[in-house]
Write a protein that holds these residues in place. Structure first.
Motif, PDB file in Angstrom:
ATOM      1  N   PHE A  30     -12.796 -34.535 -24.450  1.00  0.00           N
ATOM      2  CA  PHE A  30     -12.854 -35.971 -24.211  1.00  0.00           C
ATOM      3  C   PHE A  30     -13.620 -36.229 -22.917  1.00  0.00           C
ATOM      4  N   ASP A  31     -14.246 -37.386 -22.847  1.00  0.00           N
ATOM      5  CA  ASP A  31     -14.989 -37.772 -21.657  1.00  0.00           C
ATOM      6  C   ASP A  31     -14.031 -37.884 -20.468  1.00  0.00           C
ATOM      7  N   THR A  32     -14.374 -37.237 -19.372  1.00  0.00           N
ATOM      8  CA  THR A  32     -13.527 -37.244 -18.176  1.00  0.00           C
ATOM      9  C   THR A  32     -14.364 -37.621 -16.961  1.00  0.00           C
ATOM     10  N   PRO A  33     -14.793 -38.879 -16.869  1.00  0.00           N
ATOM     11  CA  PRO A  33     -15.663 -39.280 -15.762  1.00  0.00           C
ATOM     12  C   PRO A  33     -14.988 -39.096 -14.408  1.00  0.00           C
ATOM     13  N   GLY A  34     -15.725 -38.495 -13.484  1.00  0.00           N
ATOM     14  CA  GLY A  34     -15.214 -38.293 -12.132  1.00  0.00           C
ATOM     15  C   GLY A  34     -14.422 -37.015 -11.930  1.00  0.00           C
ATOM     16  N   TRP A  35     -13.931 -36.420 -13.007  1.00  0.00           N
ATOM     17  CA  TRP A  35     -13.173 -35.182 -12.857  1.00  0.00           C
ATOM     18  C   TRP A  35     -14.104 -34.066 -12.418  1.00  0.00           C
TER      19      TRP A  35
END
Length: 124
Positions: A30-35
């Motif tokens: 899944f997309d995990t922006p900023g991780w």
């Protein structure tokens, strides 16, 4: 993982530590922006990963909000948080590093007591 919550209740992006030597792109479906992601054979942090978290997450996500004032970072007593490189980075960036006493984090560590204890209880 390395997690951090500010006194005003904001959560910083996490750094996920994979127990591996190489990273595979399909581990995150899944997309995990900023991780941010790090690798270590044991899956635990070390002094290099701690410094990378400080540089890549804590500093950039808290610097502007501090408005030039010093920031306080409360850590557990784990030795990887207190290397010469980490201390130099903290001093040069107005970060006050505060370590909790050894063998007391199960009672004093804010995320363990306030956030993860109820989560663990719900899973049980």
């Amino acid at each position: 993982s390395i997690e951090c919550v500010s006194a005003d209740g904001r959560c910083l992006n996490p750094m996920i530590i994979w127990p591996a030597v190489t990273h595979r792109s399909n581990w995150t479906t899944f997309d995990t922006p900023g991780w941010q992601f790090a690798l270590h054979e044991s899956g635990y942090t070390n002094s290099y990963i701690s410094l990378q978290w400080l540089k890549r997450i804590f500093d950039p996500e808290t610097k502007n909000r501090a408005n030039g004032r010093p920031r306080v970072l409360i850590c557990d007593g784990f030795g990887t948080h207190e290397t010469a490189e980490i201390l130099e980075f903290c001093i040069s960036n107005s970060i006050k590093l505060c370590r909790l006493p050894s063998h007391s984090s199960h009672k004093l560590q804010p995320l363990d007591v306030a956030t993860f204890a109820p989560l663990k209880a719900a899973y049980r």
